[in-house]
Enzyme design. Structure first.
Site, PDB file in Angstrom:
ATOM      1  N   HIS A 164      94.337  45.725  28.231  1.00  0.00           N
ATOM      2  CA  HIS A 164      93.441  45.223  27.189  1.00  0.00           C
ATOM      3  C   HIS A 164      92.787  46.374  26.431  1.00  0.00           C
ATOM      4  O   HIS A 164      92.723  46.359  25.200  1.00  0.00           O
ATOM      5  CB  HIS A 164      92.368  44.322  27.811  1.00  0.00           C
ATOM      6  N   HIS A 223      88.201  45.898  35.563  1.00  0.00           N
ATOM      7  CA  HIS A 223      88.816  47.194  35.831  1.00  0.00           C
ATOM      8  C   HIS A 223      87.806  48.264  36.291  1.00  0.00           C
ATOM      9  O   HIS A 223      86.589  48.127  36.123  1.00  0.00           O
ATOM     10  CB  HIS A 223      89.558  47.720  34.590  1.00  0.00           C
TER      11      HIS A 223
END
Length: 271
Positions: A164, A223
């Protein structure tokens, strides 16, 4: 239509000054650092954005390159043809060839997206281990890939570079570079073509806002810091390697404003 034109004028005024394009890379890096710090410090409130199934993630981010591709396709086609005819005084055939050359930018972007995502998946599979117990702290190397692990209801723990952060940063910067063509384009105030271009331009600007907003969401909720930083740096490198290096050379898709540096004030969009 009047509201659309008014919105387009305000957005063009901000972009014409070059502030957005020049500051966006630094903004993205700052978002990664600050967002990760807030996440690690557990200072981020619970919101629907922390769910991977939130509508913006499902209907936009998961298909981010498709949104970017299909909005840039008509925008690049129309603006490049108009620029070639009105500013460079090219004939029809030469203008079409210029359009095809510029559209190859989208092929380059598709290749960048495909290769990078495949490499990210390979790295995650290479570095990962699978735990079928559901506890990441008790890993057992039972399967060779994340897909196989998930098929057996396991949890895969590998180095997952943020796709992303990579794709959203690359798409946002690419859009900002492409809309720079409006700095050198003059279109009649009451022209139907102006309405079409303004509609595409405003749509691309709002799409960029979504990409930056979801980039912030990724920085805050998903993340590890290193995974997000590497993903962002790869996105910035892909942008810099194309628009600030390769596209300046003759054998390339070229820039939206041929032979005109982005900081130049030679051209001004007719307001």
């Amino acid at each position: 239509m009047e509201r659309l034109e008014r919105c387009g004028r305000r957005l063009r005024a901000a972009l014409a000054a070059g502030r957005v394009r020049s500051r966006l890379p630094w903004l993205l890096l700052a978002v990664v650092v600050l967002g990760s710090a807030l996440k690690d410090g557990e200072l981020v409130p619970e919101t629907p954005l922390q769910s991977k199934r939130n509508p913006l993630n499902v209907y936009f981010v998961k298909v981010a390159w498709a949104w970017t591709f299909w909005l840039l396709l008509p925008f690049i086609t129309i603006t490049t043809y108009q620029f070639a005819k009105s500013k460079l005084l090219y004939g029809r055939m030469k203008s079409i060839l210029m359009v095809l050359r510029r559209l190859s930018t989208l092929l380059v972007g598709t290749a960048v997206w495909y290769i990078c995502t495949r490499v990210f998946m390979y790295i995650e599979n290479l570095t990962g281990v699978c735990s079928t117990s559901g506890k990441v702290s008790e890993p057992h190397r039972l399967f060779n890939s994340k897909q196989e692990c998930h098929q057996h209801n396991g949890i895969w723990n590998g180095f997952d570079i943020s796709g992303h952060c990579f794709l959203l940063s690359y798409c946002a910067l690419m859009i900002m570079e492409e809309v720079a063509v409006l700095e050198g384009l003059s279109i009649d105030q009451n022209s139907k073509l102006r309405v079409v271009i303004s509609s595409l331009f405003v749509s691309l600007c709002f799409l960029t806002m979504i990409w930056v907003f979801m980039f912030l969401s990724t920085a805050l909720y998903f993340h590890d810091f290193s995974q997000k930083l590497i993903g962002t740096l790869i996105g910035l490198s892909a942008w810099y390697g194309t628009y600030r290096s390769w596209y300046l050379k003759p054998f390339s898709p070229g820039l939206p404003l041929p032979n005109v540096p982005l900081s130049s004030k030679k051209y001004g969009y007719s307001r």
